[in-house]
Design a protein around this motif. Structure first.
Motif, PDB file in Angstrom:
ATOM      1  N   ASP A  20     -10.516  29.277  -4.818  1.00 18.87           N
ATOM      2  CA  ASP A  20     -10.656  28.383  -5.963  1.00 18.87           C
ATOM      3  C   ASP A  20      -9.949  27.050  -5.735  1.00 18.87           C
ATOM      4  O   ASP A  20      -9.155  26.575  -6.558  1.00 18.87           O
ATOM      5  N   VAL A  21     -10.241  26.443  -4.583  1.00 16.26           N
ATOM      6  CA  VAL A  21      -9.637  25.170  -4.197  1.00 16.26           C
ATOM      7  C   VAL A  21     -10.674  24.056  -4.382  1.00 16.26           C
ATOM      8  O   VAL A  21     -11.736  24.089  -3.756  1.00 16.26           O
ATOM      9  N   GLU A  22     -10.362  23.086  -5.233  1.00 17.05           N
ATOM     10  CA  GLU A  22     -11.280  21.965  -5.453  1.00 17.05           C
ATOM     11  C   GLU A  22     -11.103  20.869  -4.414  1.00 17.05           C
ATOM     12  O   GLU A  22     -12.062  20.195  -4.046  1.00 17.05           O
ATOM     13  N   ARG A  23      -9.867  20.683  -3.957  1.00 18.48           N
ATOM     14  CA  ARG A  23      -9.596  19.673  -2.941  1.00 18.48           C
ATOM     15  C   ARG A  23      -8.397  20.114  -2.128  1.00 18.48           C
ATOM     16  O   ARG A  23      -7.527  20.835  -2.624  1.00 18.48           O
ATOM     17  N   LEU A  24      -8.363  19.685  -0.889  1.00 19.86           N
ATOM     18  CA  LEU A  24      -7.216  19.972  -0.040  1.00 19.86           C
ATOM     19  C   LEU A  24      -6.880  18.729   0.766  1.00 19.86           C
ATOM     20  O   LEU A  24      -7.709  17.826   0.946  1.00 19.86           O
ATOM     21  N   GLU A  25      -5.639  18.676   1.247  1.00 21.86           N
ATOM     22  CA  GLU A  25      -5.183  17.548   2.034  1.00 21.86           C
ATOM     23  C   GLU A  25      -5.085  17.954   3.500  1.00 21.86           C
ATOM     24  O   GLU A  25      -4.716  19.086   3.822  1.00 21.86           O
ATOM     25  N   ILE A  26      -5.438  17.020   4.367  1.00 23.75           N
ATOM     26  CA  ILE A  26      -5.389  17.267   5.805  1.00 23.75           C
ATOM     27  C   ILE A  26      -4.002  16.929   6.339  1.00 23.75           C
ATOM     28  O   ILE A  26      -3.474  15.841   6.061  1.00 23.75           O
ATOM     29  N   CYS A  27      -3.416  17.862   7.082  1.00 26.46           N
ATOM     30  CA  CYS A  27      -2.103  17.626   7.697  1.00 26.46           C
ATOM     31  C   CYS A  27      -2.278  17.362   9.193  1.00 26.46           C
ATOM     32  O   CYS A  27      -2.949  18.134   9.876  1.00 26.46           O
ATOM     33  N   PRO A  28      -1.685  16.297   9.718  1.00 24.14           N
ATOM     34  CA  PRO A  28      -1.815  16.015  11.146  1.00 24.14           C
ATOM     35  C   PRO A  28      -1.020  16.962  12.038  1.00 24.14           C
ATOM     36  O   PRO A  28      -1.294  17.064  13.231  1.00 24.14           O
ATOM     37  N   TRP A  29      -0.033  17.643  11.469  1.00 22.37           N
ATOM     38  CA  TRP A  29       0.735  18.612  12.251  1.00 22.37           C
ATOM     39  C   TRP A  29       0.152  19.997  12.078  1.00 22.37           C
ATOM     40  O   TRP A  29      -0.352  20.355  11.017  1.00 22.37           O
TER      41      TRP A  29
ATOM     42  N   ASP B 177       0.840  24.955  -5.420  1.00 20.72           N
ATOM     43  CA  ASP B 177       0.988  23.584  -5.926  1.00 20.72           C
ATOM     44  C   ASP B 177       0.226  22.594  -5.060  1.00 20.72           C
ATOM     45  O   ASP B 177      -0.160  21.521  -5.529  1.00 20.72           O
ATOM     46  N   HIS B 178       0.049  22.957  -3.799  1.00 19.24           N
ATOM     47  CA  HIS B 178      -0.567  22.020  -2.845  1.00 19.24           C
ATOM     48  C   HIS B 178      -1.340  22.837  -1.822  1.00 19.24           C
ATOM     49  O   HIS B 178      -0.812  23.812  -1.272  1.00 19.24           O
ATOM     50  N   VAL B 179      -2.584  22.470  -1.588  1.00 21.86           N
ATOM     51  CA  VAL B 179      -3.407  23.151  -0.585  1.00 21.86           C
ATOM     52  C   VAL B 179      -3.613  22.204   0.584  1.00 21.86           C
ATOM     53  O   VAL B 179      -3.996  21.039   0.392  1.00 21.86           O
ATOM     54  N   VAL B 180      -3.352  22.708   1.782  1.00 20.83           N
ATOM     55  CA  VAL B 180      -3.363  21.878   2.986  1.00 20.83           C
ATOM     56  C   VAL B 180      -4.199  22.554   4.055  1.00 20.83           C
ATOM     57  O   VAL B 180      -4.201  23.785   4.174  1.00 20.83           O
ATOM     58  N   ALA B 181      -4.914  21.747   4.828  1.00 20.28           N
ATOM     59  CA  ALA B 181      -5.673  22.259   5.966  1.00 20.28           C
ATOM     60  C   ALA B 181      -5.260  21.532   7.223  1.00 20.28           C
ATOM     61  O   ALA B 181      -4.917  20.344   7.193  1.00 20.28           O
ATOM     62  N   THR B 182      -5.276  22.260   8.331  1.00 20.87           N
ATOM     63  CA  THR B 182      -5.024  21.656   9.631  1.00 20.87           C
ATOM     64  C   THR B 182      -6.211  21.994  10.535  1.00 20.87           C
ATOM     65  O   THR B 182      -7.122  22.701  10.136  1.00 20.87           O
ATOM     66  N   SER B 183      -6.191  21.507  11.747  1.00 15.68           N
ATOM     67  CA  SER B 183      -7.175  21.807  12.793  1.00 15.68           C
ATOM     68  C   SER B 183      -8.257  20.746  12.888  1.00 15.68           C
ATOM     69  O   SER B 183      -8.547  20.005  11.936  1.00 15.68           O
TER      70      SER B 183
ATOM     71  N   GLU C  66      -6.525  31.107  10.179  1.00  8.95           N
ATOM     72  CA  GLU C  66      -5.197  31.484   9.711  1.00  8.95           C
ATOM     73  C   GLU C  66      -5.001  30.994   8.284  1.00  8.95           C
ATOM     74  O   GLU C  66      -5.380  29.868   7.941  1.00  8.95           O
ATOM     75  N   ILE C  67      -4.395  31.850   7.462  1.00  7.63           N
ATOM     76  CA  ILE C  67      -4.097  31.527   6.071  1.00  7.63           C
ATOM     77  C   ILE C  67      -2.635  31.885   5.812  1.00  7.63           C
ATOM     78  O   ILE C  67      -2.193  32.982   6.166  1.00  7.63           O
ATOM     79  N   ALA C  68      -1.892  30.976   5.218  1.00  5.83           N
ATOM     80  CA  ALA C  68      -0.487  31.247   4.909  1.00  5.83           C
ATOM     81  C   ALA C  68      -0.131  30.626   3.565  1.00  5.83           C
ATOM     82  O   ALA C  68      -0.689  29.594   3.168  1.00  5.83           O
ATOM     83  N   TYR C  69       0.819  31.265   2.885  1.00  2.16           N
ATOM     84  CA  TYR C  69       1.210  30.821   1.547  1.00  2.16           C
ATOM     85  C   TYR C  69       2.710  31.020   1.386  1.00  2.16           C
ATOM     86  O   TYR C  69       3.257  32.039   1.811  1.00  2.16           O
ATOM     87  N   GLY C  70       3.372  30.054   0.743  1.00  2.00           N
ATOM     88  CA  GLY C  70       4.788  30.253   0.462  1.00  2.00           C
ATOM     89  C   GLY C  70       5.456  29.022  -0.106  1.00  2.00           C
ATOM     90  O   GLY C  70       4.878  27.926  -0.154  1.00  2.00           O
TER      91      GLY C  70
ATOM     92  N   ALA D 225       6.471  19.384  -2.053  1.00  2.00           N
ATOM     93  CA  ALA D 225       5.094  19.885  -2.118  1.00  2.00           C
ATOM     94  C   ALA D 225       5.009  21.219  -2.847  1.00  2.00           C
ATOM     95  O   ALA D 225       3.908  21.674  -3.188  1.00  2.00           O
ATOM     96  N   GLY D 226       6.143  21.870  -3.083  1.00  2.00           N
ATOM     97  CA  GLY D 226       6.135  23.129  -3.827  1.00  2.00           C
ATOM     98  C   GLY D 226       5.498  24.262  -3.051  1.00  2.00           C
ATOM     99  O   GLY D 226       5.636  24.370  -1.826  1.00  2.00           O
ATOM    100  N   LYS D 227       4.785  25.117  -3.774  1.00  2.00           N
ATOM    101  CA  LYS D 227       4.136  26.274  -3.146  1.00  2.00           C
ATOM    102  C   LYS D 227       2.912  25.801  -2.357  1.00  2.00           C
ATOM    103  O   LYS D 227       2.012  25.178  -2.918  1.00  2.00           O
ATOM    104  N   LEU D 228       2.887  26.124  -1.066  1.00  2.00           N
ATOM    105  CA  LEU D 228       1.818  25.664  -0.182  1.00  2.00           C
ATOM    106  C   LEU D 228       0.840  26.793   0.138  1.00  2.00           C
ATOM    107  O   LEU D 228       1.251  27.929   0.415  1.00  2.00           O
ATOM    108  N   LEU D 229      -0.447  26.472   0.132  1.00  2.00           N
ATOM    109  CA  LEU D 229      -1.472  27.321   0.727  1.00  2.00           C
ATOM    110  C   LEU D 229      -2.010  26.551   1.916  1.00  2.00           C
ATOM    111  O   LEU D 229      -2.480  25.410   1.763  1.00  2.00           O
ATOM    112  N   VAL D 230      -1.927  27.141   3.101  1.00  2.00           N
ATOM    113  CA  VAL D 230      -2.310  26.452   4.339  1.00  2.00           C
ATOM    114  C   VAL D 230      -3.469  27.188   4.995  1.00  2.00           C
ATOM    115  O   VAL D 230      -3.413  28.407   5.208  1.00  2.00           O
ATOM    116  N   LEU D 231      -4.502  26.429   5.346  1.00  2.00           N
ATOM    117  CA  LEU D 231      -5.696  26.961   6.016  1.00  2.00           C
ATOM    118  C   LEU D 231      -5.850  26.279   7.369  1.00  2.00           C
ATOM    119  O   LEU D 231      -5.706  25.055   7.479  1.00  2.00           O
ATOM    120  N   ASP D 232      -6.153  27.077   8.387  1.00  2.00           N
ATOM    121  CA  ASP D 232      -6.301  26.526   9.742  1.00  2.00           C
ATOM    122  C   ASP D 232      -7.455  27.246  10.446  1.00  2.00           C
ATOM    123  O   ASP D 232      -7.387  28.453  10.688  1.00  2.00           O
TER     124      ASP D 232
END
Length: 310
Positions: A284-293, A204-210, A142-146, A128-135
């Motif tokens: 500047d996120v056009e789409r994000l993927e939902i993570c079940p974890w 590289d990949h933007v993900v959201a949880t919650s 919470e916002i995290a990147y790495g 998934a490369g560099k992740l931006l995570v929103l929760d």
């Protein structure tokens, strides 16, 4: 072994029981949750009142019984923003410990972000490369990147859906001027953090949880939860922007009639949508993927890592 994680959050108290051992994927075995809404039980001084503490104690005792019934060998209890920010947090923790024997570990906002990031990284893997995570939780965003399992940047903002609904949106449906005021507040708070993440480059990949993001994705057309964990679910900013004014014009009861929206969360959905929209726009996120974890799985994975290295 059978592990239990007891999550005392701003909206719910959730016991998740999993079968797990180091190096293996945790397999859910049981879920027990109660909507307590601690974030809304604060008094004018910011403390959790006696009634709220008593209710929390009762819910924790019920969760302990459920954990015993399911054969939990090791219980990992923690609390997030509602307890962390309560004016009488020490009293709350002591009374819960005295009455139940459970010593809640209070996670900082940054710890929440880091543990959620760990769960997302393990779910998607290194490819998934560099992740931006929103929760978006009940009390905080919470916002995290790495690029590794430990994020390069992690922040927690007081922009939880429950907190904002209680403090900014008293009407049902809310007044348009209240919605605009909350929108400005949300974007001001998020904008202060954007520079901290921008210096690392585009993810590289933007993900959201919650739950909030899951419900927003569902009303925007994502697959149902009954379709399983492994179905890809995404949320597009264009779809979210179209839904925000619709949600603003609905009562909580009307939102509860939308696909995937629970009655207990319907009142908070607009505030959560404003936070999600603001974050996607400002980052500047056009789409994000939902993570079940998310956070609970992160706590479990960290525990398993420590067991494996012991």
């Amino acid at each position: 072994m059978r592990l239990g994680v007891l999550d005392v959050g701003s909206n719910t108290v959730h016991l998740l029981v999993v079968d797990a051992h180091p190096g293996a994927r945790p397999l859910p075995a049981h879920s027990h949750k109660v909507e307590l809404r601690l974030a809304q039980l604060l008094d004018d001084s910011g403390a959790i009142g006696d009634d709220g503490i008593d209710r929390l104690i009762d819910v924790v005792q019920d969760a302990l019984q459920a954990a015993e019934d399911k054969g939990v060998e090791d219980l990992l209890p923690f609390a997030t923003s509602a307890v962390r920010e309560a004016g009488n947090a020490d009293e709350v923790l002591k009374r819960v410990a005295d009455k139940t024997g459970v010593r809640l570990q209070v996670l900082s906002g940054a710890e929440e972000a880091r543990l959620t990031f760990l769960a997302v990284r393990r779910w998607f893997g290194w490819s998934a490369g560099k992740l931006l995570v929103l929760d978006i939780g009940g009390g905080s965003l919470e916002i995290a990147y790495g690029i590794d399992e430990e994020p390069d940047a992690a922040v927690s903002l007081p922009l939880g859906a429950g907190r904002l609904t209680a403090g900014w949106l008293p009407g049902d449906p809310p007044a348009p001027e209240d919605v605009r005021a909350l929108r400005r507040h949300v974007r001001t708070e998020i904008a202060r953090t954007v520079g901290e993440f921008a210096r690392f480059g585009a993810p590289d990949h933007v993900v959201a949880t919650s739950k909030t993001f899951k419900q927003l994705a569902r009303i925007a057309g994502a697959a149902r939860s009954t379709d399983g964990l492994y179905v890809q679910r995404e949320l597009k900013r264009q779809s979210l922007e179209a839904w925000v004014p619709k949600l603003a014009g609905m009562t909580a009861a009307q939102r509860a009639g939308l696909p995937g929206v629970s009655e207990g969360r319907a009142g908070q959905l607009l505030a959560g949508a404003l936070v999600a929209e603001g974050a996607m726009d400002l980052f500047d996120v056009e789409r994000l993927e939902i993570c079940p974890w998310a956070l609970r799985e992160g706590v479990i994975l960290r525990r398993l890592d420590h067991m494996g290295s012991a």
